[in-house]
Design a protein around this motif. Sequence first.
Motif, PDB file in Angstrom:
ATOM      1  N   PRO A 186      46.815  86.874  16.775  1.00  0.00           N
ATOM      2  CA  PRO A 186      46.455  86.535  15.386  1.00  0.00           C
ATOM      3  C   PRO A 186      45.150  87.202  14.974  1.00  0.00           C
ATOM      4  O   PRO A 186      44.322  87.559  15.825  1.00  0.00           O
ATOM      5  N   GLY A 187      44.970  87.356  13.689  1.00  0.00           N
ATOM      6  CA  GLY A 187      43.790  88.032  13.157  1.00  0.00           C
ATOM      7  C   GLY A 187      42.473  87.440  13.623  1.00  0.00           C
ATOM      8  O   GLY A 187      41.521  88.169  13.910  1.00  0.00           O
ATOM      9  N   ASP A 188      42.410  86.122  13.755  1.00  0.00           N
ATOM     10  CA  ASP A 188      41.143  85.511  14.176  1.00  0.00           C
ATOM     11  C   ASP A 188      40.881  85.650  15.671  1.00  0.00           C
ATOM     12  O   ASP A 188      39.798  85.318  16.146  1.00  0.00           O
ATOM     13  N   LYS A 189      41.847  86.180  16.415  1.00  0.00           N
ATOM     14  CA  LYS A 189      41.676  86.409  17.858  1.00  0.00           C
ATOM     15  C   LYS A 189      41.494  87.900  18.183  1.00  0.00           C
ATOM     16  O   LYS A 189      41.291  88.266  19.335  1.00  0.00           O
ATOM     17  N   LEU A 190      41.561  88.754  17.169  1.00  0.00           N
ATOM     18  CA  LEU A 190      41.372  90.189  17.392  1.00  0.00           C
ATOM     19  C   LEU A 190      39.902  90.473  17.711  1.00  0.00           C
ATOM     20  O   LEU A 190      39.004  89.816  17.167  1.00  0.00           O
TER      21      LEU A 190
END
Length: 196
Positions: A186-190
Amino acid sequence: MEKHCTDSRVKGVSTGVSKPYVSSKTINKVIQVHDRIFCCIAGSLADAQAITKAAKFHLSFHSVQMESPPRVMAAASVLRDLCYKNREELQAGFMTAGWDKKNGPQVYVVALGGMLINQLVTIAGSGSTYIYGYIDAKYKPNMTKEECLQFATNALALAMGRDNASGGVAHLVVVTEKGVEHVVVPGDKLPKFHDE
């Protein structure tokens, strides 16, 4: 990466200049065209979806005729033929990758217009221009699965951080002789490489 519409039908209100339109930054642009063969699409999403749908049909028919799964090269060739025959109407390119019994893991590029090239590593899409240096510096042959996943995740995060038409989620697929594994970051884990 995530550019959905780039043709001249999308016009700026006052300038008349073509503008990109991104309707979703979370769409999965890694499409399975056969059991162990996948495409990563770039360009017009509608065009790419039409081509991959036709390719799936051709490859399914091919596997029935040959009584064996299609080779990765066959899938890339089907995509090339579809792109070339429709080069005046369609705006889509593909990275085709997978595994087959004859040649093992393979990666092919089918560029706009239907050019086909076999490569060890490749990038495409609007965000790719931002990461050529990263790819040149960090790619190495015979990486472990974990190294490959981190390499691909970092490349996508770097592209997304610089290109406003690229997506916000990394969809990754690992294809080996043993099977297929889907990984979603997910974007917040990139990973973050600069202030965004």
